[in-house]
Design an enzyme around this catalytic site. Structure first.
Site, short mmCIF file in Angstrom:
data_model
loop_
_atom_site.label_atom_id
_atom_site.label_comp_id
_atom_site.label_asym_id
_atom_site.label_seq_id
_atom_site.Cartn_x
_atom_site.Cartn_y
_atom_site.Cartn_z
N ASP A 1 43.86 42.75 40.54
CA ASP A 1 44.62 42.51 41.76
C ASP A 1 45.56 41.30 41.61
O ASP A 1 45.20 40.29 41.01
CB ASP A 1 43.68 42.26 42.93
CG ASP A 1 42.82 43.48 43.25
OD1 ASP A 1 42.61 44.30 42.35
OD2 ASP A 1 42.35 43.59 44.40
N HIS B 1 47.95 40.63 44.67
CA HIS B 1 47.99 40.27 46.09
C HIS B 1 49.06 39.24 46.43
O HIS B 1 48.80 38.22 47.08
CB HIS B 1 46.62 39.77 46.55
CG HIS B 1 45.64 40.88 46.81
ND1 HIS B 1 45.86 41.85 47.77
CD2 HIS B 1 44.45 41.19 46.23
CE1 HIS B 1 44.84 42.69 47.77
NE2 HIS B 1 43.98 42.32 46.84
N ASP C 1 47.09 46.87 43.82
CA ASP C 1 47.03 45.76 44.79
C ASP C 1 48.00 44.65 44.40
O ASP C 1 47.60 43.52 44.12
CB ASP C 1 45.60 45.23 44.93
CG ASP C 1 44.78 46.01 45.93
OD1 ASP C 1 45.24 47.10 46.35
OD2 ASP C 1 43.68 45.56 46.29
N ASN D 1 44.49 50.24 46.76
CA ASN D 1 44.31 50.64 48.16
C ASN D 1 45.31 49.96 49.09
O ASN D 1 45.56 50.45 50.20
CB ASN D 1 42.88 50.34 48.61
CG ASN D 1 42.56 48.86 48.59
OD1 ASN D 1 42.76 48.19 47.59
ND2 ASN D 1 42.04 48.34 49.69
N HIS D 2 45.92 48.85 48.68
CA HIS D 2 46.89 48.17 49.53
C HIS D 2 48.30 48.74 49.39
O HIS D 2 49.18 48.37 50.17
CB HIS D 2 46.92 46.67 49.22
CG HIS D 2 45.85 45.91 49.93
ND1 HIS D 2 46.05 45.25 51.13
CD2 HIS D 2 44.54 45.71 49.62
CE1 HIS D 2 44.93 44.67 51.51
NE2 HIS D 2 44.00 44.93 50.61
N HIS E 1 41.54 51.78 40.22
CA HIS E 1 41.51 50.60 41.08
C HIS E 1 40.15 50.42 41.73
O HIS E 1 39.59 49.33 41.70
CB HIS E 1 42.58 50.69 42.17
CG HIS E 1 42.55 49.52 43.10
ND1 HIS E 1 43.02 48.28 42.73
CD2 HIS E 1 42.06 49.37 44.37
CE1 HIS E 1 42.84 47.43 43.73
NE2 HIS E 1 42.27 48.07 44.74
N HIS F 1 39.73 45.67 42.47
CA HIS F 1 39.35 45.90 43.87
C HIS F 1 38.41 44.86 44.47
O HIS F 1 38.36 44.73 45.69
CB HIS F 1 38.72 47.30 43.98
CG HIS F 1 38.59 47.81 45.39
ND1 HIS F 1 39.57 47.64 46.33
CD2 HIS F 1 37.60 48.49 46.01
CE1 HIS F 1 39.19 48.22 47.46
NE2 HIS F 1 38.00 48.73 47.29
#
Length: 622
Positions: free
Chosen positions: A130, A132, A158, A190-191, A239, A321
């Site tokens: 990730d 982010h 992500d 998932n984002h 992910h 994740h």
């Protein structure tokens, strides 16, 4: 910057202005004997009165120039973006023209659209977790992992949300994808969806820094991201995790990924599922159980993982994740191969500026797997929810303006209050006088009859005093609002969620003070586990928008679509059915049909959760 530092700066300015005349006279009288120290002191004082100079001069001013098409695509022979120029410009918090951003996003999406659901990648390679929106840490990641020109990279999703530099991460990674389409691979997290980016920060960031059209282009590009990668025919890279509806790698290849991820089903599981907390030491024999932490998808067990690896002739599963204190986690070894059955990689150091965790990347070369860790890099500060400093300072300015007005009005003496009334005051006096009934003299015994004012001057005094009292009350209200606004911002900064603790606003100023006392520096977040526990609410799937209700409140309208025809490309489902709310498992129709049905709330709930879960909870791979 806090209000305390702002007030201290204002105090310094006022003290300097008061002493300016004395400084000038002293300077003229002792100019010849003035020491260099005094001169430097005066120069330092004068810096606080220059509005064009930055108070924190070691932080460079963000560039106002936006990079143009010719500056980004500066080589007409290659037709590829200059990612070095983008990186340097983004490090200075610069932006690019919207047409340039749209071109980068659409060209990257075109490359991603041509890739399969599960791409094949070869070693040597660097696998990353990730990101982010932590762009400054992404730059550090490439320093640790190696230059993209000579290093293969695989990102597990992500890229956006939670951090305040998500669009910079997308534009930079997409420009690298355009430049190195075969050696840099991007998977979906998932984002990377509309549901989460609207709920968290990415959509707001796109609108503030660019426009909503940039956000829409990003969403279309996210729909093109592959779901999995097969590394050296040995490692499945995804992910999230496993799904009870995916038994073989071919099941991943037949999914339709060009859409918004659904709330349940195999595509959702690949992005959302997690290993059990006691992975490898489970007390039950179930392969899958409901994921109560995420509010969707499943927990998968060590047994489910090992059986999937054995059936598909794999060595391990590499996923992201989940934030990790060390940046990675090696799970229990497979008893057959002696290799960790599951590996988690997380590449966002000091996640949310609160977790204080390390980040890691996985380098796989010559059948040797190395983990490289790195710490966070300094980055510019943003106020919560991209608030600008003017909006942040309005409560403070309002408080000071009303305070100044009250002080000005309180200078007047009683004699000055009644001297020279203006037209507005005279009009108000007339209104006061006409309120006295005409027959007041005939009703002397009536106690409810108002009496005439004793004198015009007394009435003037009372009216002005009332106005001063009203302004004084307004000043106190501004002061309370400013204090509570500062407390709210401070609380948001102390929590990893960026949200206020439950009940912090219910008791007004007192409850805010109590919440602050619980999250002050003396009792700050001490451990990774504590930060993760506070942030657990943001790890869940956010509530979805309510479904359209029918005329009857006891039923809702759902649409089911069944298809038995083969897909138009290798990424669509074959002989499967996709549903908006319920699952159609009959497959009785040979043609594509759309059926509108009315079902009760309990039926929909059981179709989306209980029935699906019951069918796969303890099911083993065939």
């Amino acid at each position: 910057m806090s209000a305390t530092s702002t007030r201290s700066s204002v105090t310094r300015k006022s003290s300097l202005s008061k002493s300016s005349s004395s400084d000038k006279s002293a300077k003229s009288s002792s100019n010849s004997s003035k020491s260099p120290t005094a001169a430097s002191g005066n120069k330092q004082k004068m810096q606080y009165t220059k509005t064009r100079e930055r108070m924190v001069d070691d932080v460079p001013l963000p560039p106002t120039h936006k990079l143009t098409m010719s500056e980004v695509y500066d080589d007409p022979k290659t037709g590829k973006p200059n990612f070095d120029a983008l990186r340097q410009h983004f490090l200075l918090e610069g932006r690019i023209e919207e047409a340039v951003a749209l071109r980068i996003i659409t060209e990257g999406a075109a490359l991603l659209r041509e890739e399969k659901n599960m791409i094949d990648v070869e070693a040597p390679i660097t696998v990353c977790g990730d990101i982010h929106g932590q762009f400054f840490d992404l730059v550090k990641l490439f320093e640790v992992g190696g230059p993209p020109a000579t290093t293969r990279y695989l990102f597990l999703g992500d890229y956006v949300d939670r951090g305040y530099f998500s669009i910079e991460c997308v534009l930079y990674l997409w420009s690298l994808k355009i430049t190195y389409p075969t050696t840099l691979s991007l998977l979906r997290g998932n984002h990377e969806c509309r549901h989460l980016t609207e709920y968290f920060t990415f959509k707001q960031e796109c609108i503030i820094k660019y426009s909503e059209s940039i956000y829409d282009a990003c969403m279309e590009a996210f729909d093109c991201l592959p779901l999995a990668a097969l590394l050296n025919q040995q490692f499945l890279c995804i992910h999230g995790g496993l799904s009870p509806e995916i038994f073989t790698l071919d099941d991943i290849k037949t999914l339709n990924r060009f859409r918004e991820p659904p709330a349940y089903g195999p595509m959702c599981d690949l992005l959302w599922s997690d290993p059990l907390e006691d992975f490898g030491n489970e007390k039950t024999n179930e392969f899958f159980s409901h994921n109560s932490v995420r509010g969707c998808s499943y927990f998968f067990s060590y047994s489910a993982c090992c059986e999937f690896l054995q059936k598909n002739n794999l060595l391990s599963i590499v996923r992201a994740h989940e934030a990790q204190d060390a940046g990675y986690r090696m799970y229990r070894k497979n008893q057959v191969t002696g290799f960790p059955s599951l590996i988690t990689i997380f590449s966002a150091p000091n996640y949310l500026d609160v977790y204080n965790n390390k980040a890691a990347v996985l380098k796989y070369e010559n059948n040797v797997m190395n983990i490289r860790q790195f710490n966070c890099s300094p980055h510019p500060y943003w106020l919560p929810n991209f608030m600008d400093v003017f909006t942040w300072s309005l409560p403070f300015v309002g408080e000071k303006v009303t305070e100044m007005l009250v002080n000005i009005l309180n200078i007047c003496s009683d004699d000055e209050l009644v001297a020279g009334p203006d037209d507005e005051l005279e009009e108000e006096l007339r209104k006061k006088i006409v309120l006295v009934p005409a027959n007041a003299s005939n009703n002397n015994n009536n106690n409810n009859t108002p009496s005439k004012p004793a004198s015009m001057s007394a009435l003037r005094k009372e009216i002005i005093r009332n106005k001063i009292r009203a302004i004084g009350k307004m000043s106190r209200v501004f002061s309370i609002l400013r204090e509570e606004s500062e407390s709210v911002l401070q609380l948001k900064g102390l929590t990893p969620t960026g949200a206020l603790p439950v009940g912090a606003l219910s008791g007004g100023r007192d409850s805010l003070k109590e919440a602050l006392q619980g999250l002050t520096a003396s009792s700050h977040i001490h451990s990774f586990a504590e930060a993760k526990g506070l942030d657990a609410v943001n790890e869940r799937m956010p509530p979805r928008r309510p479904l359209l209700m029918s005329a009857s409140s006891s039923s809702i309208t759902t649409v089911t679509r069944s298809s038995s025809s083969s897909s138009n490309n290798n990424n669509n489902n074959s002989n499967t059915s996709s549903t908006t709310t319920t699952k159609d498992i009959s497959n009785t129709s040979s043609n594509d049909t759309a059926t509108v049905t009315k079902t009760s709330r309990t039926t929909v709930k059981s179709a989306t959760t209980s029935n699906v879960r019951a069918g796969f909870t303890a099911k083993k791979f065939p």
